[in-house]
Design a protein around this motif. Structure first.
Motif, PDB file in Angstrom:
ATOM      1  N   HIS A 214      54.049   0.542 -15.593  1.00 50.74           N
ATOM      2  CA  HIS A 214      52.763   1.224 -15.766  1.00 50.74           C
ATOM      3  C   HIS A 214      52.888   2.369 -16.776  1.00 50.74           C
ATOM      4  O   HIS A 214      51.997   2.583 -17.603  1.00 50.74           O
ATOM      5  CB  HIS A 214      52.265   1.760 -14.421  1.00 50.74           C
ATOM      6  N   ARG A 215      53.980   3.119 -16.687  1.00 54.37           N
ATOM      7  CA  ARG A 215      54.183   4.208 -17.634  1.00 54.37           C
ATOM      8  C   ARG A 215      54.354   3.688 -19.056  1.00 54.37           C
ATOM      9  O   ARG A 215      53.807   4.259 -20.018  1.00 54.37           O
ATOM     10  CB  ARG A 215      55.419   5.016 -17.234  1.00 54.37           C
ATOM     11  N   THR A 216      55.090   2.579 -19.203  1.00 50.89           N
ATOM     12  CA  THR A 216      55.329   2.011 -20.538  1.00 50.89           C
ATOM     13  C   THR A 216      54.052   1.422 -21.110  1.00 50.89           C
ATOM     14  O   THR A 216      53.723   1.606 -22.298  1.00 50.89           O
ATOM     15  CB  THR A 216      56.418   0.929 -20.456  1.00 50.89           C
ATOM     16  N   THR A 217      53.315   0.694 -20.272  1.00 52.70           N
ATOM     17  CA  THR A 217      52.089   0.052 -20.736  1.00 52.70           C
ATOM     18  C   THR A 217      51.031   1.070 -21.154  1.00 52.70           C
ATOM     19  O   THR A 217      50.326   0.882 -22.155  1.00 52.70           O
ATOM     20  CB  THR A 217      51.522  -0.869 -19.642  1.00 52.70           C
ATOM     21  N   ASN A 218      50.932   2.147 -20.406  1.00 55.16           N
ATOM     22  CA  ASN A 218      49.912   3.155 -20.679  1.00 55.16           C
ATOM     23  C   ASN A 218      50.422   4.312 -21.545  1.00 55.16           C
ATOM     24  O   ASN A 218      49.666   5.254 -21.819  1.00 55.16           O
ATOM     25  CB  ASN A 218      49.390   3.724 -19.355  1.00 55.16           C
ATOM     26  N   HIS A 219      51.686   4.262 -21.935  1.00 51.00           N
ATOM     27  CA  HIS A 219      52.286   5.319 -22.762  1.00 51.00           C
ATOM     28  C   HIS A 219      52.052   6.695 -22.137  1.00 51.00           C
ATOM     29  O   HIS A 219      51.673   7.655 -22.817  1.00 51.00           O
ATOM     30  CB  HIS A 219      51.699   5.284 -24.187  1.00 51.00           C
TER      31      HIS A 219
END
Length: 262
Positions: A214-219
């Motif tokens: 989630h952190r990677t996808t949403n930067h």
């Protein structure tokens, strides 16, 4: 010097259409002198020690019913009696027998009472004097929805301490998907006493890869664990449980899932 011994067997063929089982039994039976003396003195031929009595265990209205074409209607209209249901009825009696029966466990009743065929496991052998299935699910005045909850309140179930230690050790050396797999195996094969408590304790460790995605996808590195992340991890757990035992988490003591949000 050798002696040759010859055994001779004599038999005959007889053409008959009769099949007298009684005569065949009497002709083929041998009564030894020991058995003859035993019968002459009138000693018992059969004995069971200790006595074995089958006590039925079934859910409410879950007893087996045997019927045929002649008695199908009668069986449908009449509740079938078992040792379990008659145990409740015995405890309801207000006479001296009922008063004494209420001091006994289910397994102790055959020692003091005799019954016939008209006459849940853990609770029945630990609760004295139950009068109904609801009585078995009642602990300290509170009626529980399931027998499992009642057993847990009575502290009759095995502690989850060893499963807790197993998951704690896995957290130190395993990836989240491996911890989820272990948790699914525990749920489907070991049947922990309180799976919700284990999930709440280790849900972050089982959801770390979901959080990272989630952190990677949403930067956004500020995203923290939330209900959506936990729900996604639970869905992965349920998929594993369905693969192993074809059972959803709800039947294994966990929460109902929201699959529409994923």
């Amino acid at each position: 010097m050798f002696i040759k011994v010859v055994h001779i067997t004599v038999f005959a063929f007889q053409n008959t259409n009769e099949n007298d089982e009684i005569t065949r039994y009497q002709m083929g039976r041998y009564i030894s002198s020991n058995e003859a003396i035993w019968r002459i003195f009138g000693f018992q031929i059969h004995e069971r020690d200790p006595a074995v009595v089958h006590l039925s265990i079934h859910l409410e209205n879950g007893q087996r019913v045997y019927f045929n074409e002649q008695n199908a209607i009668e069986r449908a209209l009449t509740t079938s009696k078992t040792t379990s249901t008659e145990f409740f009825e015995l405890n309801k009696q207000q006479n001296i027998f009922g008063q004494y029966a209420r001091t006994l466990l289910y397994s102790e009743v055959p020692t003091y009472f005799t019954g016939n065929k008209a006459l849940k496991r853990l609770l029945l052998i630990n609760v004295r004097g139950p009068t109904s299935y609801e009585y078995l699910r009642t602990v300290n005045g509170q009626l529980y929805n399931t027998y499992h909850d009642a057993c847990r309140e009575l502290q009759l179930l095995e502690s989850d301490n060893h499963w807790d230690i197993t998951l704690r050790d896995a957290v130190l050396s395993s990836f989240p998907h491996q911890i989820r797999q272990l948790f699914a195996i525990l749920l489907t094969t070991c049947f922990p006493n309180n799976p919700k408590e284990l999930w709440e304790k280790y849900k972050c460790s089982m959801s770390e890869d979901v959080l990272h995605r989630h952190r990677t996808t949403n930067h956004d590195l500020n995203i923290q664990f939330n209900r959506e992340i936990y729900n996604e991890a639970l869905i992965m757990n349920e998929d594993l449980c369905l693969l192993i035992s074809n059972q959803p988490l709800k039947l294994l003591g966990l929460y109902s899932l929201n699959r529409t949000s994923v």
